[in-house]
Scaffold this motif. Sequence first.
Motif, PDB file in Angstrom:
ATOM      1  N   ASP A   1       0.841  -1.190   0.000  1.00 59.60           N
ATOM      2  CA  ASP A   1       0.000   0.000   0.000  1.00 59.60           C
ATOM      3  C   ASP A   1       0.879   1.243   0.000  1.00 59.60           C
ATOM      4  N   HIS A   2       0.458   2.278  -0.725  1.00 63.48           N
ATOM      5  CA  HIS A   2       1.111   3.593  -0.747  1.00 63.48           C
ATOM      6  C   HIS A   2       2.473   3.584  -1.437  1.00 63.48           C
ATOM      7  N   SER A   3       2.824   2.482  -2.113  1.00 63.27           N
ATOM      8  CA  SER A   3       4.159   2.428  -2.707  1.00 63.27           C
ATOM      9  C   SER A   3       4.330   3.410  -3.861  1.00 63.27           C
ATOM     10  N   SER A   4       3.245   3.969  -4.396  1.00 58.68           N
ATOM     11  CA  SER A   4       3.351   4.943  -5.484  1.00 58.68           C
ATOM     12  C   SER A   4       3.517   6.369  -4.982  1.00 58.68           C
ATOM     13  N   ASP A   5       3.392   6.591  -3.680  1.00 57.96           N
ATOM     14  CA  ASP A   5       3.546   7.921  -3.091  1.00 57.96           C
ATOM     15  C   ASP A   5       5.036   8.224  -2.930  1.00 57.96           C
ATOM     16  N   PRO A   6       5.574   9.267  -3.603  1.00 60.03           N
ATOM     17  CA  PRO A   6       7.017   9.538  -3.534  1.00 60.03           C
ATOM     18  C   PRO A   6       7.496   9.898  -2.134  1.00 60.03           C
ATOM     19  N   ASP A   7       6.608  10.367  -1.271  1.00 61.72           N
ATOM     20  CA  ASP A   7       6.997  10.740   0.092  1.00 61.72           C
ATOM     21  C   ASP A   7       6.807   9.601   1.092  1.00 61.72           C
TER      22      ASP A   7
END
Length: 419
Positions: free
Chosen positions: A165-171
């Motif tokens: 989960d959230h692995s596409s969020d750069p931060d």
Amino acid sequence: MTSKLKKILLIGNSTEIKILIELMSDSYDFIQANSTDELLQNWNSIFKEVNAVIMDSEQATLNNYTFLKQSVQNGRFAFIPLLIIAGSPQNDAELKCLDYNAVDFITMPFQKVTVKNRIENAIHIKDSASFYEIERMLKELPSNIYLKDANGRYIFATHYWHHLDHSSDPDWTIRGKTDLDIRKDRENAKIAMEKDMEVVRTGKGDNYIIEINVDNIQEYFEVFKEPIKDQNGNITGIIGLLNNVTEHERLKRQLKNAAIIDGLTGLYNRKEIQNRIDDAVEGYRKNGGIFSVIMLDIDNFKHVNDCYGHQQGDVVIVTLSDILKNNQPSFKGKFSAGRWGGEEFMLLLHDTEITAAAYIAEFLRQCFANTAFPNMRSQTISLGVTQVKPDDTSDSLCIRVDGGLYQAKKTGKNRVCIV
């Protein structure tokens, strides 16, 4: 027991160098090179041992920083902290050393506590920088290399894969999270955590392959886990390696299937269905229970091949095979189907007594009889059905059900015969 002193390389022969040796000799093991030329002659043997390098400013700025410039080009101080003995405040020439990988200055008059603090801080800073530099370099490898603490929380991972989960969020960062916090596939996350805790508890590494089905993608990963121990042998964490072995695992499974699956029908081949019947008989003898078998054959199949050709005959065989495969879920997977040979098929019916087996046989007979074939008349099958008996062997069971099939053929075909 006296602890081993850290080795410090000193470059230069100035008064400041001599004072530093006298002041700090009880804290560090010094190696001295009087000049950069002398250092370069012995660099390959020296650099493996030293924890830090200290230069006097005269050697550092010599010939327009020639040594420092060369060091930047070949990465000489990439993982070793470089400190410069300089004036206070530093002049412009000394400050320029920072452009060539120097990390700090040591200034006169020397205070033992201050000098040691600067050296230790420089080592710590460079060690930390090296950690992140190594992490960055490891990202270039296709494997995911990760580090966890003793509670299964990530310290770092070189790759963020799509089933997080959230692995596409750069931060977004994995640091501080567990598999249960971040994995989309909860079951595999739970298994990962359990295996982590087992490694921590036992101090033994683990290696296994997991199948992941996330975002309509089937993948296989090989996982390696090893405990990390401190100098006292206490387990402080886990280091792991995750390799995507999808292609290899698919090929391995294809080869395995090729050994047990009939190429034309996609059902078990004769050897495999025979093995399953053998196992069922053995299990029945040891543990009791009940099971039945059905043997079936396409009626007048030679006539189909002679009149319509072998290619059309294969169509009839595949159509019957599809009926068997498609109806397994209808009976909650109660039977395993295999191609016995040619146009003959064998079904092993798990936990099924003969009345239920006969019902399944009749259902399959009707399905096939009601199937339309383009440019060909309808086809039928004959079926023999039997239930395992206390004195049965695998051979006697197969002979008896074959006899039932023979009776169905002999008495008119397109029927079920129970024996």
